[in-house]
Design a protein around this motif. Sequence first.
Motif, PDB file in Angstrom:
ATOM      1  N   MET A 318      37.629  39.313  51.199  1.00 13.14           N
ATOM      2  CA  MET A 318      37.525  40.688  50.698  1.00 13.14           C
ATOM      3  C   MET A 318      38.419  40.941  49.487  1.00 13.14           C
ATOM      4  O   MET A 318      38.761  42.085  49.192  1.00 13.14           O
ATOM      5  N   GLU A 319      38.735  39.871  48.772  1.00 13.36           N
ATOM      6  CA  GLU A 319      39.583  39.998  47.597  1.00 13.36           C
ATOM      7  C   GLU A 319      38.937  40.886  46.526  1.00 13.36           C
ATOM      8  O   GLU A 319      39.587  41.717  45.905  1.00 13.36           O
ATOM      9  N   GLU A 324      38.409  45.894  43.395  1.00  8.31           N
ATOM     10  CA  GLU A 324      37.572  47.046  43.002  1.00  8.31           C
ATOM     11  C   GLU A 324      38.261  48.372  43.357  1.00  8.31           C
ATOM     12  O   GLU A 324      38.380  49.283  42.536  1.00  8.31           O
ATOM     13  N   VAL A 325      38.736  48.476  44.602  1.00 13.96           N
ATOM     14  CA  VAL A 325      39.374  49.716  45.062  1.00 13.96           C
ATOM     15  C   VAL A 325      40.688  49.953  44.319  1.00 13.96           C
ATOM     16  O   VAL A 325      40.985  51.084  43.925  1.00 13.96           O
ATOM     17  N   GLN A 326      41.423  48.874  44.077  1.00 19.41           N
ATOM     18  CA  GLN A 326      42.675  48.999  43.327  1.00 19.41           C
ATOM     19  C   GLN A 326      42.416  49.593  41.953  1.00 19.41           C
ATOM     20  O   GLN A 326      43.118  50.500  41.507  1.00 19.41           O
ATOM     21  N   ARG A 331      42.580  54.127  38.184  1.00 23.08           N
ATOM     22  CA  ARG A 331      41.921  55.078  37.252  1.00 23.08           C
ATOM     23  C   ARG A 331      42.191  56.517  37.697  1.00 23.08           C
ATOM     24  O   ARG A 331      42.479  57.379  36.876  1.00 23.08           O
ATOM     25  N   SER A 332      42.110  56.763  39.008  1.00 23.57           N
ATOM     26  CA  SER A 332      42.396  58.124  39.502  1.00 23.57           C
ATOM     27  C   SER A 332      43.829  58.500  39.208  1.00 23.57           C
ATOM     28  O   SER A 332      44.118  59.635  38.817  1.00 23.57           O
ATOM     29  N   LYS A 333      44.740  57.552  39.382  1.00 23.91           N
ATOM     30  CA  LYS A 333      46.158  57.819  39.146  1.00 23.91           C
ATOM     31  C   LYS A 333      46.355  58.233  37.684  1.00 23.91           C
ATOM     32  O   LYS A 333      47.031  59.229  37.403  1.00 23.91           O
TER      33      LYS A 333
END
Length: 338
Positions: A318-319, A324-326, A331-333
């Motif tokens: 699941m790397e 992807e989530v990171q 981007r949200s940060k």
Amino acid sequence: MNSESMGNTLNYANKVILAPMVRIGTLPNRLLALHYGADIVYGEELIDYKMLQCKRVENDILNTVDFVLENGQPVFRTCAKEKDKLVFQMGTSDPQRALQVAKLVEKDVAGIDVNMGCPKEFSIKGGMGAALLTKPDKIKDILTTLVNGVSKPVTCKIRILPKVEETIALAKLIQSTGVAAVAVHGRLREERPRHHVNCDIIKAVAESLSIPVIANGGSDEYLNCYEDIEKFKLLTGSSSVMIAREAQWNMSIFRKDGLLPEDDICKAYLKYAVDYDNPYTNSKYCLQQVLHKNMESSQGHALRRAESAKDVCAIWGMEEYWQEVQSKQQRSKEYFER
Ligand code: FNR
């Protein structure tokens, strides 16, 4: 507010419940339990003093509500998905501190619970957990203060006392405070999981109370799969069943269609852990419990060696998901920091 006068609140009757478990009952496992079919999830016990050092922060990046220490470390993280099913459990020995903590989390949880069963030295020395079992006046004070002071239902989780009559008397005193339910772990304070769980005393308590009794202590001995839940419920004459160890080993115990293989559990767990940026040390610990009998497998060895969330994810392929989530969270940060 008395629980009977409340309308649309958490109902503890006829429910299958994830038990409170330190380090295990963090957000990813609670969401996993709900995903597989648990009706209610209890959070890990958090100590009143520690919670009172926290402030409530809305985390726009993760879409969570965090209770964080001054140094920014989150002590308790929750989100909207579990809001109506989450019970916050605290360790306390003082009515006013208990009330302050309950007020702090009140609008983000569905219920408040007090741990009256923990036999660990740390709890006993602080007058918390199982130390309360022999202090009926303190129990009454804490629970009455909470019931009168918060808008969410209040419960407590106890262990049994040596005699059935004593246990019933304690349970009746607890009921008289206006709590919505009581969870009964069918072991004495000094008993360990290897000791038999006393279903008869749980049953005697259930027969003596009018509020729902939540039977606990059946993992391994009585609870190994979904069908066992109903059997344990009948055996203990209880309204609801609360599961700890069997759920920490395989959360799909809550799944009507049966247990899933370990690998599926680990992947589903990791998805939530990544989505909610769970500390990798906690994820590692939780996954070690899932692999418990298989820690000598190649996955077990890799898990022991893992030194980051990315390492842990790589074990289950699941790397990429982690990456992807990171990137999305980054981007949200940046967006919120603009
Ligand atoms: C626990 N237990 C526990 N109980 C509690 O009231 N608050 C807590 O935070 C914890 N923490 C905890 C951590 C871990 C790893 C385990 C295994 C257990 C006790 C638990 O909720 C339950 O009462 C017992 O484990 C008995 O239930 P089972 O395991 O037979 O289903």
